[in-house]
Design an enzyme around this catalytic site. Structure first.
Site, mmCIF file in Angstrom:
data_model
loop_
_atom_site.group_PDB
_atom_site.id
_atom_site.type_symbol
_atom_site.label_atom_id
_atom_site.label_comp_id
_atom_site.label_asym_id
_atom_site.label_seq_id
_atom_site.Cartn_x
_atom_site.Cartn_y
_atom_site.Cartn_z
ATOM 1 N N GLN A 166 -21.051 17.100 22.078
ATOM 2 C CA GLN A 166 -21.983 15.983 22.293
ATOM 3 C C GLN A 166 -21.727 15.398 23.672
ATOM 4 O O GLN A 166 -22.654 14.957 24.367
ATOM 5 C CB GLN A 166 -21.928 14.923 21.169
ATOM 6 C CG GLN A 166 -20.613 14.177 20.972
ATOM 7 C CD GLN A 166 -20.313 13.110 22.012
ATOM 8 O OE1 GLN A 166 -21.219 12.538 22.616
ATOM 9 N NE2 GLN A 166 -19.036 12.867 22.262
ATOM 10 N N THR B 119 -23.942 6.249 -3.284
ATOM 11 C CA THR B 119 -25.098 5.371 -3.487
ATOM 12 C C THR B 119 -26.371 6.192 -3.299
ATOM 13 O O THR B 119 -26.716 6.574 -2.191
ATOM 14 C CB THR B 119 -25.084 4.212 -2.456
ATOM 15 O OG1 THR B 119 -23.744 3.739 -2.339
ATOM 16 C CG2 THR B 119 -25.999 3.085 -2.848
ATOM 17 N N LYS C 258 -25.625 1.806 18.148
ATOM 18 C CA LYS C 258 -26.469 3.016 18.171
ATOM 19 C C LYS C 258 -27.902 2.782 17.704
ATOM 20 O O LYS C 258 -28.798 3.504 18.109
ATOM 21 C CB LYS C 258 -25.839 4.128 17.319
ATOM 22 C CG LYS C 258 -24.671 4.818 17.990
ATOM 23 C CD LYS C 258 -24.210 5.992 17.142
ATOM 24 C CE LYS C 258 -23.170 6.812 17.862
ATOM 25 N NZ LYS C 258 -22.801 8.019 17.142
ATOM 26 N N ASP D 11 -25.475 13.960 19.400
ATOM 27 C CA ASP D 11 -24.554 14.288 18.293
ATOM 28 C C ASP D 11 -25.027 15.530 17.534
ATOM 29 O O ASP D 11 -24.235 16.417 17.217
ATOM 30 C CB ASP D 11 -24.452 13.119 17.301
ATOM 31 C CG ASP D 11 -23.627 11.969 17.856
ATOM 32 O OD1 ASP D 11 -22.753 12.218 18.701
ATOM 33 O OD2 ASP D 11 -23.869 10.821 17.438
ATOM 34 N N GLY E 172 -22.276 12.324 1.931
ATOM 35 C CA GLY E 172 -22.406 11.023 2.589
ATOM 36 C C GLY E 172 -23.849 10.788 3.003
ATOM 37 O O GLY E 172 -24.660 11.727 3.054
ATOM 38 N N GLU F 107 -29.553 5.528 -3.427
ATOM 39 C CA GLU F 107 -30.668 4.972 -2.631
ATOM 40 C C GLU F 107 -30.511 5.311 -1.148
ATOM 41 O O GLU F 107 -31.482 5.563 -0.449
ATOM 42 C CB GLU F 107 -30.762 3.439 -2.775
ATOM 43 C CG GLU F 107 -31.012 2.945 -4.198
ATOM 44 C CD GLU F 107 -29.755 3.011 -5.055
ATOM 45 O OE1 GLU F 107 -28.713 2.477 -4.611
ATOM 46 O OE2 GLU F 107 -29.806 3.621 -6.141
ATOM 47 N N GLY G 247 -24.914 6.948 9.027
ATOM 48 C CA GLY G 247 -25.508 7.367 10.297
ATOM 49 C C GLY G 247 -25.169 8.803 10.659
ATOM 50 O O GLY G 247 -26.032 9.560 11.127
ATOM 51 N N ALA G 248 -23.928 9.209 10.431
ATOM 52 C CA ALA G 248 -23.515 10.572 10.783
ATOM 53 C C ALA G 248 -24.235 11.585 9.897
ATOM 54 O O ALA G 248 -24.656 12.647 10.354
ATOM 55 C CB ALA G 248 -22.002 10.718 10.642
HETATM 56 P P1 ATR Z 1 -21.337 6.476 9.523
HETATM 57 O O1 ATR Z 1 -22.483 5.663 10.071
HETATM 58 O O2 ATR Z 1 -20.225 6.694 10.500
HETATM 59 O O3 ATR Z 1 -21.797 7.752 8.923
HETATM 60 P P2 ATR Z 1 -21.219 4.771 7.169
HETATM 61 O O4 ATR Z 1 -22.603 4.321 7.390
HETATM 62 O O5 ATR Z 1 -20.197 3.744 6.891
HETATM 63 O O6 ATR Z 1 -20.646 5.593 8.407
HETATM 64 O O7 ATR Z 1 -21.256 5.875 6.002
HETATM 65 C C1 ATR Z 1 -20.141 6.298 5.391
HETATM 66 C C2 ATR Z 1 -20.495 7.203 4.196
HETATM 67 O O8 ATR Z 1 -19.287 7.429 3.502
HETATM 68 C C3 ATR Z 1 -21.472 6.572 3.217
HETATM 69 O O9 ATR Z 1 -22.352 7.538 2.754
HETATM 70 C C4 ATR Z 1 -20.558 6.085 2.098
HETATM 71 O O10 ATR Z 1 -21.128 6.084 0.816
HETATM 72 P P3 ATR Z 1 -22.112 4.878 0.346
HETATM 73 O O11 ATR Z 1 -23.447 5.180 0.969
HETATM 74 O O12 ATR Z 1 -22.133 4.986 -1.127
HETATM 75 O O13 ATR Z 1 -21.497 3.609 0.844
HETATM 76 C C5 ATR Z 1 -19.467 7.125 2.119
HETATM 77 N N1 ATR Z 1 -18.241 6.587 1.511
HETATM 78 C C6 ATR Z 1 -17.405 5.675 2.051
HETATM 79 N N2 ATR Z 1 -16.387 5.415 1.207
HETATM 80 C C7 ATR Z 1 -16.599 6.178 0.092
HETATM 81 C C8 ATR Z 1 -15.905 6.370 -1.152
HETATM 82 N N3 ATR Z 1 -14.764 5.721 -1.421
HETATM 83 N N4 ATR Z 1 -16.420 7.245 -2.047
HETATM 84 C C9 ATR Z 1 -17.567 7.920 -1.777
HETATM 85 N N5 ATR Z 1 -18.273 7.771 -0.641
HETATM 86 C C10 ATR Z 1 -17.802 6.927 0.289
#
Ligand code: ATR
Length: 279
Positions: free
Chosen positions: A257, A157, A71, A107, A131, A159, A134-135
């Site tokens: 979408q 996270t 993407k 999307d 979260g 940042e 990307g989504a």
């Molecule tokens: P996508 O692109 O499909 O949105 P991704 O980039 O893998 O997927 O993002 C997943 C999100 O889920 C991230 O914000 C991630 O948090 P981090 O930025 O801290 O990595 C969050 N996520 C995944 N596992 C998690 C967990 N166990 N607890 C809290 N947040 C989680």
């Protein structure tokens, strides 16, 4: 569906691609509408995206969807990217024209349509996005462009949340704050109208997981959306419902979408709705 010399080709590029719902969804619609199109699942490894794109032109494809892991990388091969896709940093739909490839992201539009169908108008509302992947960026950008009053990103996270917040604030001009799950969130939830889970926590097969939130934060003032559609009702949505919140899963976004992509590829005059009714 009969494929012949006149069949127009569309597809989805991704890796993995085996579990994509899109080929079934699009081909079912083509068949019902009597359209001579075929939508193919195309497994393309990350390193071979450039070659695949050239191949699509040689083979006369009229358009494709792109999914994980392409993407973002796809952008370098496009002549034109919509403002929305640019803000989202991701393209999920491409139209192949003689002049070059045009990239769009449907999307966000799909997400907004699913909200409207639920009777929710984002204008001037306060929203929480769980979260920061990307989504989350697609959802936050589409809500900000739709005129929400404030976006609040909650992410493990900080940042990663701040990167999205910078785009929302500086490029769209909507107030955006970032928090951890450990922060005091009571007031933020009290003021919020919409909460959207964009993490994969709770997705099949890990159905017992959910973002680390106290369920009592949810109330009848909230629409709680989970972008997950398998299972249809995640643990998060079940708990939100118990607190009398309205809930919505990601199925509407998935379908809409696809509908927006369909409309980019297939001219309106080719679509005859009488064929669906068989009259
Ligand atoms: P996508 O692109 O499909 O949105 P991704 O980039 O893998 O997927 O993002 C997943 C999100 O889920 C991230 O914000 C991630 O948090 P981090 O930025 O801290 O990595 C969050 N996520 C995944 N596992 C998690 C967990 N166990 N607890 C809290 N947040 C989680």
């Amino acid at each position: 569906m009969v494929i012949n010399g006149k069949t127009k080709l569309i597809g989805v590029l991704g890796d993995p691609i085996e579990h994509s719902f899109s080929p079934f969804m699009h081909n079912t619609v083509y068949e019902k509408l009597g359209l001579n199109y075929a939508y193919l699942p195309l497994k393309v490894e990350k390193e071979q995206l450039g070659q695949a794109i050239e191949g699509l032109r040689a083979l006369g494809f009229i358009g494709v969807n792109v999914t994980i892991p392409h993407k973002e990388n796809i952008m370098q091969y496009l002549k034109e990217v919509s403002k929305e896709a640019e803000l989202m940093g991701a393209v999920n739909t491409i139209v192949l024209t003689k002049g070059g490839y045009i990239g769009e992201n449907t999307d966000g539009k799909g997400f907004l349509k699913s909200l409207k169908e639920e009777g929710f108008d984002p204008k001037n509302k306060k929203v929480i996005v769980l979260g920061a992947g990307g989504a989350a960026r697609a959802v936050a950008v589409s809500l900000a462009l739709e005129g929400v009053d404030q976006v609040c990103i909650i992410n493990r996270t900080r940042e990663k949340g701040e990167k999205i917040a910078q785009i929302i604030t500086e490029k769209i001009g909507v107030n955006c704050t970032v928090h951890n799950y450990d922060d005091k969130l009571d007031n933020i939830f009290k003021q919020a109208n919409l909460i959207v889970n964009t993490t994969s926590l709770g997705m099949h097969p890990d159905v017992d997981k959910m973002p680390p939130l106290n369920p009592t934060l949810f109330s009848s003032n909230h629409l709680v959306v989970d972008l997950i559609y398998n299972p249809e009702e995640t643990k998060l949505l079940k708990l939100a419902k118990q607190q009398n919140a309205k809930t919505l899963n990601g199925l509407g976004m998935l379908i809409y979408q696809g509908e927006y992509a369909f409309k980019m590829w297939i001219p309106e005059e080719e679509v005859d709705f009488k064929k669906i009714l068989d009259i």
